[in-house]
Design a protein around this motif. Structure first.
Motif, PDB file in Angstrom:
ATOM      1  N   GLY A  73      -1.272  -3.854  -6.438  1.00 28.45           N
ATOM      2  CA  GLY A  73       0.144  -4.153  -6.406  1.00 28.45           C
ATOM      3  C   GLY A  73       1.082  -3.071  -5.939  1.00 28.45           C
ATOM      4  O   GLY A  73       2.191  -3.358  -5.484  1.00 28.45           O
ATOM      5  N   GLU A  74       0.709  -1.778  -6.024  1.00 32.90           N
ATOM      6  CA  GLU A  74       1.680  -0.726  -5.716  1.00 32.90           C
ATOM      7  C   GLU A  74       1.980  -0.620  -4.224  1.00 32.90           C
ATOM      8  O   GLU A  74       3.128  -0.416  -3.828  1.00 32.90           O
ATOM      9  N   VAL A  75       0.967  -0.781  -3.384  1.00 35.40           N
ATOM     10  CA  VAL A  75       1.171  -0.592  -1.947  1.00 35.40           C
ATOM     11  C   VAL A  75       2.074  -1.668  -1.331  1.00 35.40           C
ATOM     12  O   VAL A  75       2.934  -1.335  -0.501  1.00 35.40           O
ATOM     13  N   PRO A  76       1.951  -2.938  -1.692  1.00 36.22           N
ATOM     14  CA  PRO A  76       2.899  -3.912  -1.147  1.00 36.22           C
ATOM     15  C   PRO A  76       4.354  -3.585  -1.482  1.00 36.22           C
ATOM     16  O   PRO A  76       5.253  -3.870  -0.683  1.00 36.22           O
ATOM     17  N   ILE A  77       4.581  -2.973  -2.631  1.00 38.30           N
ATOM     18  CA  ILE A  77       5.943  -2.553  -2.971  1.00 38.30           C
ATOM     19  C   ILE A  77       6.391  -1.443  -2.024  1.00 38.30           C
ATOM     20  O   ILE A  77       7.545  -1.410  -1.574  1.00 38.30           O
ATOM     21  N   PHE A  78       5.469  -0.521  -1.700  1.00 43.30           N
ATOM     22  CA  PHE A  78       5.769   0.505  -0.701  1.00 43.30           C
ATOM     23  C   PHE A  78       6.312  -0.143   0.569  1.00 43.30           C
ATOM     24  O   PHE A  78       7.361   0.228   1.090  1.00 43.30           O
ATOM     25  N   LEU A  79       5.550  -1.079   1.102  1.00 47.43           N
ATOM     26  CA  LEU A  79       5.907  -1.697   2.377  1.00 47.43           C
ATOM     27  C   LEU A  79       7.253  -2.403   2.298  1.00 47.43           C
ATOM     28  O   LEU A  79       8.046  -2.358   3.244  1.00 47.43           O
ATOM     29  N   ASP A  80       7.508  -3.039   1.173  1.00 45.13           N
ATOM     30  CA  ASP A  80       8.757  -3.770   0.992  1.00 45.13           C
ATOM     31  C   ASP A  80       9.959  -2.831   0.970  1.00 45.13           C
ATOM     32  O   ASP A  80      11.083  -3.242   1.262  1.00 45.13           O
ATOM     33  N   CYS A  81       9.716  -1.567   0.649  1.00 44.51           N
ATOM     34  CA  CYS A  81      10.806  -0.590   0.525  1.00 44.51           C
ATOM     35  C   CYS A  81      10.920   0.342   1.725  1.00 44.51           C
ATOM     36  O   CYS A  81      11.769   1.237   1.730  1.00 44.51           O
ATOM     37  N   GLY A  82      10.069   0.161   2.736  1.00 50.91           N
ATOM     38  CA  GLY A  82      10.127   1.020   3.904  1.00 50.91           C
ATOM     39  C   GLY A  82       9.296   2.280   3.792  1.00 50.91           C
ATOM     40  O   GLY A  82       9.505   3.238   4.542  1.00 50.91           O
ATOM     41  N   ILE A  83       8.349   2.291   2.855  1.00 51.47           N
ATOM     42  CA  ILE A  83       7.411   3.410   2.723  1.00 51.47           C
ATOM     43  C   ILE A  83       6.146   3.014   3.476  1.00 51.47           C
ATOM     44  O   ILE A  83       5.420   2.116   3.051  1.00 51.47           O
TER      45      ILE A  83
END
Length: 270
Positions: A189-199
């Motif tokens: 779950g952590e990496v999709p949040i990265f992508l959603d935030c521009g990381i």
């Protein structure tokens, strides 16, 4: 209307990440349980020390090592230096070398010694003695890629942007169990949040060997430093992160974070 549980949303996002970065074959592998081939990474830091010669190391890397690695079909290779706003030791050069297997990395020195072009190109660097050594020491860690990102990815157009900045983060854990749980947190779950935030992650790996194990290490890239700061602000406020960070089993999985803000060398391939 029945609401989709937050946990299912995270899993769906993880599946979308896999499809986006690695294509439908990766998604099928995840669905069928077929293991994906994971890269390994050496993160090599040239610690220059008080008497180091950064220019000599740069010449060696640019004109000898990277071309030799290219002849061995190893790459892309990233080469970085600390940014002006990095608070860590600035007398260093960081090199990221990907590999298809541990055997490829273990045999690298022998293959270089059998490469006459490499030996000729590296001669000015290799012939320097103790009194004019170009660096104080080399520190390395060996990483194995994680399920959430089994191969590195350099986003399209990255090398065309001279304002880009990178962030190398190392998450230490107090013991192996907690380290594995932090890996599980990234994988679920952590990496999709990265992508959603521009990381934008370039690689993510769990340490196999290194001076700060157990840990996981990852490299991310941003259009500029303002975008980096904005992305992390968005991550900390993200609704899915608020859920994920409060999952009981993930609490206390990170005991220390090392953060390095980096700029790419002109000859870097990342």
């Amino acid at each position: 209307m029945k609401k989709t549980p937050r946990r299912n949303v995270l899993i769906t996002a993880a599946s979308l990440l896999t499809l986006t970065l690695f294509g439908p074959g990766a998604t099928r592998a995840a669905e069928t349980g077929t293991p994906m081939t994971k890269q390994l990474y050496e993160v090599r830091t040239y610690l220059l020390g008080d008497n180091g010669d950064a220019a000599a190391v740069d010449r060696y890397l640019q004109h000898a090592l990277l071309p030799a690695l290219g002849r061995l079909n190893i790459g892309p290779v990233g080469v970085f230096s600390p940014a002006s706003n990095d608070t860590n030791d600035r007398d260093s050069i960081i090199v990221v070398i990907p590999a298809k297997s541990a055997e490829e990395l273990a045999g690298l020195s022998t293959r270089l010694q059998n490469d006459e072009q490499y030996l000729a190109d590296a001669k000015p660097y290799l012939e320097r003695g103790p009194q004019d050594a170009p660096f104080a020491r080399i520190s390395s860690e060996l990483l194995v890629a994680m399920d959430c990102m089994p191969t590195l990815n350099v986003p399209a157009g990255t090398l065309d942007n001279n304002d880009r900045v990178y962030e190398l983060r190392l998450y230490e854990s107090a013991n192996e169990r907690l380290g594995d749980l932090k890996v599980d947190m990234f994988n679920n779950g952590e990496v999709p949040i990265f992508l959603d935030c521009g990381i934008a992650p370039i690689f993510i790996g769990q340490a196999v060997i290194g001076p700060q194990t157990p840990n996981l290490t990852y490299l991310t890239v941003y259009p500029n430093d303002a975008a980096r700061l904005k992305a992390w602000d968005a991550f900390r406020a993200h609704a899915d992160w608020q859920v994920l960070k409060n999952v009981a089993k993930y609490k206390g999985t990170v005991s220390k974070i090392d953060k390095h803000i980096l700029t790419a060398k002109p000859y870097s391939q990342m």
